[in-house]
Design a protein around this motif. Structure first.
Motif, PDB file in Angstrom:
ATOM      1  N   ILE A  82       0.852  -1.193   0.000  1.00 15.09           N
ATOM      2  CA  ILE A  82       0.000   0.000   0.000  1.00 15.09           C
ATOM      3  C   ILE A  82       0.884   1.238   0.000  1.00 15.09           C
ATOM      4  O   ILE A  82       1.788   1.368   0.833  1.00 15.09           O
ATOM      5  CB  ILE A  82      -0.931   0.026   1.223  1.00 15.09           C
ATOM      6  CG1 ILE A  82      -1.848  -1.203   1.231  1.00 15.09           C
ATOM      7  CG2 ILE A  82      -1.756   1.310   1.235  1.00 15.09           C
ATOM      8  CD1 ILE A  82      -2.763  -1.259   2.438  1.00 15.09           C
ATOM      9  N   GLU A  84       0.564   5.376   0.263  1.00 19.30           N
ATOM     10  CA  GLU A  84      -0.367   6.462   0.568  1.00 19.30           C
ATOM     11  C   GLU A  84       0.316   7.812   0.357  1.00 19.30           C
ATOM     12  O   GLU A  84       1.035   8.299   1.225  1.00 19.30           O
ATOM     13  CB  GLU A  84      -0.914   6.377   1.991  1.00 19.30           C
ATOM     14  CG  GLU A  84      -1.999   7.424   2.226  1.00 19.30           C
ATOM     15  CD  GLU A  84      -2.633   7.352   3.605  1.00 19.30           C
ATOM     16  OE1 GLU A  84      -3.527   8.177   3.864  1.00 19.30           O
ATOM     17  OE2 GLU A  84      -2.245   6.492   4.418  1.00 19.30           O
ATOM     18  N   TYR A 162      -3.387   4.455  -2.215  1.00 20.71           N
ATOM     19  CA  TYR A 162      -4.528   4.875  -1.399  1.00 20.71           C
ATOM     20  C   TYR A 162      -4.457   6.382  -1.210  1.00 20.71           C
ATOM     21  O   TYR A 162      -3.477   6.897  -0.665  1.00 20.71           O
ATOM     22  CB  TYR A 162      -4.489   4.144  -0.061  1.00 20.71           C
ATOM     23  CG  TYR A 162      -5.611   4.505   0.885  1.00 20.71           C
ATOM     24  CD1 TYR A 162      -6.923   4.548   0.443  1.00 20.71           C
ATOM     25  CD2 TYR A 162      -5.348   4.783   2.232  1.00 20.71           C
ATOM     26  CE1 TYR A 162      -7.954   4.874   1.315  1.00 20.71           C
ATOM     27  CE2 TYR A 162      -6.372   5.104   3.109  1.00 20.71           C
ATOM     28  CZ  TYR A 162      -7.675   5.152   2.646  1.00 20.71           C
ATOM     29  OH  TYR A 162      -8.686   5.480   3.504  1.00 20.71           O
TER      30      TYR A 162
END
Length: 324
Positions: A82, A84, A162
């Motif tokens: 992930i 971000e 994200y």
């Protein structure tokens, strides 16, 4: 990232900051890029904004995450990384991490070193087995994104980018498409982009959200001038400017301005900038989308909209995108 690489990146960012400020303040409509809100103090002020009663965005998005994180997780593969961009405190990604199985790595990607450290301190105790690899840089800077993604080998794996909080709406459509193209690059091989967007709604709800009674948003807006004073030898007097939010119907966006209360001149790195009374600096846009308009925007970055999750009032949406 090595110490020398971090220093080199910082020098690039400092020079770009000066160039962008001088360029923006010499236009007919003076402006400043919203990405420069987020020095350490600005990032902390924004965290305060998320808690004021008028600012519905954060609590609405968290309610969507609370309700749908499990459903989102089921659509994603195991062993995904992930990323971000603009990670802030890491509060929202914690909802996803709690539901995802075997996340390979979490990469907070921030322009603020303090917020990188803050997210690391917040998430490490919650997920002690999670590998966290902070990345210092500017996710709006395409060349920097290319270099960082290549050096860190992010382009060679499957990632979820994200991007919560409706931050994409801060950028004009051309810039938003470029940022989405950066995310397309960061999502790697057969990756995903999960992004928050603020939906079209009642005008007064919007105006109140960007001009809270406690004045936190006003302090956040004026902090840009304080940062210029500190980092670029500026001479702004903050009391000579007033925060103002406006709704632009034609562009479907909230605009934040700093309005000069008097005729004045200031200096930035010895360059003179003059203001008339009532003249404003346009500091931020926050575009409000329909789902159809956002889908068309994403297509221009070669991303297709696969799933959408909204709150009961249709104030906000989380959208899952994949490369076309």
């Amino acid at each position: 990232m090595s110490h020398l690489t971090a220093v080199a990146n910082k020098n690039v960012l400092d020079q770009q900051f000066l160039n962008d400020v001088l360029n923006g303040l010499t236009q007919q409509q003076k402006s400043l890029p919203c990405k420069y809100f987020y020095d350490d103090r600005g990032a902390a002020l924004f965290e305060q904004i998320t808690g004021v009663s008028e600012y519905y965005v954060t609590r609405t998005e968290l309610s969507i995450l609370d309700k749908y994180s499990h459903a989102i997780a089921q659509l994603l593969p195991q062993d995904i990384s992930i990323i971000e961009p603009g990670c802030g405190s890491g509060k929202k990604v914690a909802y996803l991490l709690a539901h995802l199985v075997n996340v390979k790595t979490f990469v907070p990607f921030e322009i603020s070193k303090e917020m990188l450290n803050y997210s690391l301190a917040h998430l490490s105790p919650l997920f002690p087995k999670l590998v966290i690899s902070p990345l210092l840089g500017d996710f709006t800077h395409s060349q920097m994104v290319k270099q960082l993604a290549k050096k860190s080998a992010l382009v060679d794996q499957t990632n979820l980018v994200y991007f919560p909080g409706s931050t994409l709406g801060n950028f004009a459509p051309v810039q938003a498409i470029e940022i989405l193209q950066n995310f397309h690059r960061l999502c790697g091989i057969n990756g995903y982009v999960l992004i928050g967007i603020d939906l079209v709604k009642d005008r007064q709800v919007l105006l109140n959200a960007y001009d809270d009674k406690a004045g936190v948003t006003a302090s956040f807006n004026k902090n840009m001038l304080l940062r210029i004073n500190k980092e670029l030898n500026g001479t702004f007097e903050l009391d000579n400017f007033t925060h103002q939010s406006r709704f632009n119907e034609q562009q479907s966006r909230i605009e934040m301005h700093l309005v000069s209360n008097c005729t004045q001149r200031i200096f930035i790195n010895n360059v003179e900038v003059n203001f008339k009374q009532g003249e404003s600096i346009h500091t931020e846009n926050s575009h409000k989308y329909t789902l159809t308009a956002f889908e068309l925007l994403a297509k221009q970055a070669n991303l297709k909209l696969e799933h959408t999750w909204c709150d009961d009032n249709d104030y906000f949406a989380l959208c899952l995108l994949r490369p076309c």
